[in-house]
Design a protein around this motif. Structure first.
Motif, PDB file in Angstrom:
ATOM      1  N   PRO A  68       0.818  -1.207  -0.150  1.00  0.00           N
ATOM      2  CA  PRO A  68      -0.004   0.081   0.085  1.00  0.00           C
ATOM      3  C   PRO A  68       0.804   1.211  -0.046  1.00  0.00           C
ATOM      4  O   PRO A  68       2.035   1.193   0.617  1.00  0.00           O
ATOM      5  CB  PRO A  68      -0.746  -0.158   1.202  1.00  0.00           C
ATOM      6  CG  PRO A  68      -0.630  -1.539   1.783  1.00  0.00           C
ATOM      7  CD  PRO A  68       0.654  -2.014   1.126  1.00  0.00           C
ATOM      8  N   ALA A  69       0.525   2.303  -0.619  1.00  0.00           N
ATOM      9  CA  ALA A  69       1.003   3.687  -0.547  1.00  0.00           C
ATOM     10  C   ALA A  69       1.341   4.056   0.646  1.00  0.00           C
ATOM     11  O   ALA A  69       0.437   3.948   1.686  1.00  0.00           O
ATOM     12  CB  ALA A  69       0.232   4.668  -1.519  1.00  0.00           C
ATOM     13  N   GLY A  70       2.200   4.559   1.280  1.00  0.00           N
ATOM     14  CA  GLY A  70       2.536   5.305   2.365  1.00  0.00           C
ATOM     15  C   GLY A  70       4.304   5.088   2.561  1.00  0.00           C
ATOM     16  O   GLY A  70       5.003   4.861   1.816  1.00  0.00           O
ATOM     17  N   SER A  77       8.213  -4.007   7.563  1.00  0.00           N
ATOM     18  CA  SER A  77       7.857  -2.439   8.445  1.00  0.00           C
ATOM     19  C   SER A  77       6.381  -2.294   8.268  1.00  0.00           C
ATOM     20  O   SER A  77       6.222  -1.470   9.490  1.00  0.00           O
ATOM     21  CB  SER A  77       8.820  -1.479   7.374  1.00  0.00           C
ATOM     22  OG  SER A  77      10.200  -1.884   7.589  1.00  0.00           O
ATOM     23  N   LEU A  78       5.717  -2.641   7.516  1.00  0.00           N
ATOM     24  CA  LEU A  78       4.370  -2.355   7.439  1.00  0.00           C
ATOM     25  C   LEU A  78       3.617  -2.835   8.647  1.00  0.00           C
ATOM     26  O   LEU A  78       2.842  -2.328   9.359  1.00  0.00           O
ATOM     27  CB  LEU A  78       3.625  -2.565   6.131  1.00  0.00           C
ATOM     28  CG  LEU A  78       2.158  -2.328   6.006  1.00  0.00           C
ATOM     29  CD1 LEU A  78       1.912  -0.850   6.156  1.00  0.00           C
ATOM     30  CD2 LEU A  78       1.577  -2.844   4.599  1.00  0.00           C
ATOM     31  N   LEU A  79       3.936  -4.346   8.501  1.00  0.00           N
ATOM     32  CA  LEU A  79       3.045  -5.183   9.535  1.00  0.00           C
ATOM     33  C   LEU A  79       3.902  -4.966  10.877  1.00  0.00           C
ATOM     34  O   LEU A  79       2.910  -4.938  11.972  1.00  0.00           O
ATOM     35  CB  LEU A  79       3.254  -6.762   9.250  1.00  0.00           C
ATOM     36  CG  LEU A  79       2.580  -6.845   7.770  1.00  0.00           C
ATOM     37  CD1 LEU A  79       3.045  -8.491   7.394  1.00  0.00           C
ATOM     38  CD2 LEU A  79       1.026  -6.828   7.945  1.00  0.00           C
ATOM     39  N   PHE A  80       5.145  -4.874  11.075  1.00  0.00           N
ATOM     40  CA  PHE A  80       5.838  -4.954  12.628  1.00  0.00           C
ATOM     41  C   PHE A  80       6.215  -3.594  13.048  1.00  0.00           C
ATOM     42  O   PHE A  80       6.805  -3.620  14.281  1.00  0.00           O
ATOM     43  CB  PHE A  80       6.768  -6.022  12.364  1.00  0.00           C
ATOM     44  CG  PHE A  80       6.209  -7.536  12.161  1.00  0.00           C
ATOM     45  CD1 PHE A  80       5.537  -8.169  13.055  1.00  0.00           C
ATOM     46  CD2 PHE A  80       6.393  -7.791  10.704  1.00  0.00           C
ATOM     47  CE1 PHE A  80       4.945  -9.368  12.773  1.00  0.00           C
ATOM     48  CE2 PHE A  80       5.892  -9.142  10.517  1.00  0.00           C
ATOM     49  CZ  PHE A  80       5.229  -9.888  11.545  1.00  0.00           C
ATOM     50  N   GLY A  81       6.451  -2.645  11.959  1.00  0.00           N
ATOM     51  CA  GLY A  81       7.028  -1.478  12.599  1.00  0.00           C
ATOM     52  C   GLY A  81       8.619  -1.219  11.995  1.00  0.00           C
ATOM     53  O   GLY A  81       9.160  -2.498  11.839  1.00  0.00           O
TER      54      GLY A  81
END
Length: 121
Positions: A68-70, A77-81
């Protein structure tokens, strides 16, 4: 917020250590809950899942999924930071996943609690 349930099937003996020792006769004590029953801490599961996603990305298994855009550069990183060790304090981003501890099923808990000699094992 959507809640999902992750099922952990253990097919052999397992030991999720607490990081504490009990003197010279034991290297690590097993994590136990308030009833004295073993569990796997959410931070332990999160680390295992993070490692699995990191490897899946390295091996190209997630290449067909559009990120996803961001600001997040990858699925890990998206799921776990953001990995805080690799970033400055105010440049980290939180992940999307929150994991709770993995506990024995209600049936397993009842059986073990009904048999005190089983609790130690």
């Amino acid at each position: 917020m959507t809640a999902w349930q992750l099922r952990v099937d253990l097919h052999f003996y397992w030991h999720a250590g607490s990081g504490s020792s009990s003197g010279t006769h034991l290297d690590a004590l097993c994590e136990r809950d308030h009833d004295g029953l073993p569990f796997i801490a959410g931070r332990h599961l999160k680390g295992l899942l993070r490692h699995a996603i990191q490897r899946a990305e390295q091996w190209g298994w997630l290449a067909h999924l559009a990120l996803p855009a961001g600001p997040q550069p990858n699925w890990e990183s998206l799921l776990f930071g953001t990995r805080s060790q690799a970033a400055q304090r105010y440049h980290t981003l939180p992940g999307m996943l929150i994991l709770d501890d993995a506990r024995l099923s209600a049936g397993e808990r009842a059986w073990i609690q009904s048999s005190p000699e089983s609790k130690a094992h």
